[in-house]
Design an enzyme around this catalytic site. Sequence first.
Site, PDB file in Angstrom:
ATOM      1  NE  ARG A  65      -9.875 -23.280  14.649  1.00 57.13           N
ATOM      2  CZ  ARG A  65      -9.277 -23.905  13.636  1.00 57.13           C
ATOM      3  NH1 ARG A  65      -9.305 -25.215  13.563  1.00 57.13           N
ATOM      4  NH2 ARG A  65      -8.633 -23.248  12.707  1.00 57.13           N
ATOM      5  CD  GLU A  79      -7.619 -27.576  20.026  1.00 55.81           C
ATOM      6  OE1 GLU A  79      -6.647 -27.299  19.290  1.00 55.81           O
ATOM      7  OE2 GLU A  79      -8.707 -27.954  19.580  1.00 55.81           O
ATOM      8  CG  HIS A  85      -6.505 -29.194  16.137  1.00 57.65           C
ATOM      9  ND1 HIS A  85      -7.019 -28.019  16.624  1.00 57.65           N
ATOM     10  CD2 HIS A  85      -6.738 -29.147  14.798  1.00 57.65           C
ATOM     11  CE1 HIS A  85      -7.521 -27.293  15.634  1.00 57.65           C
ATOM     12  NE2 HIS A  85      -7.371 -27.974  14.500  1.00 57.65           N
TER      13      HIS A  85
HETATM   14  C1  DGY Z   1      -7.558 -25.746  10.051  1.00 57.63           C
HETATM   15  O1  DGY Z   1      -7.087 -25.826   8.911  1.00 57.63           O
HETATM   16  O2  DGY Z   1      -8.301 -24.834  10.408  1.00 57.63           O
HETATM   17  C2  DGY Z   1      -7.191 -26.832  11.002  1.00 57.63           C
HETATM   18  O3  DGY Z   1      -7.895 -26.791  12.165  1.00 57.63           O
HETATM   19  C3  DGY Z   1      -5.691 -26.839  11.243  1.00 57.63           C
HETATM   20  O4  DGY Z   1      -5.270 -28.008  10.670  1.00 57.63           O
END
Ligand code: DGY
Length: 325
Positions: free
Chosen positions: A239, A268, A286
């Site tokens: 993330r 992002e 992503h």
């Molecule tokens: C999640 O599931 O947290 C991803 O980053 C989104 O696909």
Amino acid sequence: MSKVKVQVTREVFDEVLDYLGEHFEVSSNQDDRPFTPTELAQVLADKQGALTVLTDRIDEALIAHCPQLKAVCNIAVGYNNFDLKTMSARGVLGTNTPGVLDAATADFTWALILATARRLTEAEAWLRAGEWKGWKLKQFLGMDVQGATLGIVGMGRIGQAVAKRARGFDMPVLYYNRTRLAPALERECHARPASLDELLSQSDIVTLHTPYSADSHHLIGAAQLAQMKKTAILIHAARGGVVDDAALITALSSGTIAAAGLDVFENEPKFNPEFLKLRNVVLAPHIASATTNTRRNMAMLAARNLVAALAGERPPNLLNPDALK
Ligand code: DGY
């Protein structure tokens, strides 16, 4: 009797809308333009439930505008867009989608590892630009993945799936996690626990799989990058915010580390444009969990959570049991 109203905040698969439609009066945003915080508060004002994505912030200001809201179900395993404390205090259930995206995310992590180590996107851009005049012994020399030491930061389900895939490459695997895995799981993953310092200094490839929170904000910054080998690569499909992107750009341009493969960024989609100037970075928007099956399974799991939550049951992936009190 009128049906309970729910909002789907972004485009989803038709079968998900059909399933929700069996239970609720559904408003959906199939145009897929992200709602601003004000628009989100407006569309949720008369709704009891919402199917959300990682860009929808569910915070105090929003909840104050949405007195009927009882459940918000994220189509994501990450849930740093939820203010769970406020949600619990207001009795709003929050859920996520763990498990169904582990394999796709681990596979994509390997796509990044191989593409970064073997300079795939850099070589492709060069070829597409018409630069290829002939074969050379020293053209686009990369790094061996076979036998390299893999360091996994965050050894949850996705980290473990990445570790299991490393067996085919005969790689020693180190992992850093808040809690140590059970011995049987460590054996299954062929992974040895290490401190973050040890992992950073000994690994040839460091891959991040830790959730984002105040605790993991800039877990990897200038000091940690300086601990890595100059020949090492960093892979990030966790993330944005776990890595200090400005520090990473400095490390990549000054040779502190060799290269990086990134699927997530701070801020992002307006990520730091300096990344685009670097040749030693593989960039993706992503998409680690983006296979048709996985995204469908994520959305269906979120929908099942919503149906359970609004039926007064405990949803399978409840994040804040406190809200039930
Ligand atoms: C999640 O599931 O947290 C991803 O980053 C989104 O696909």
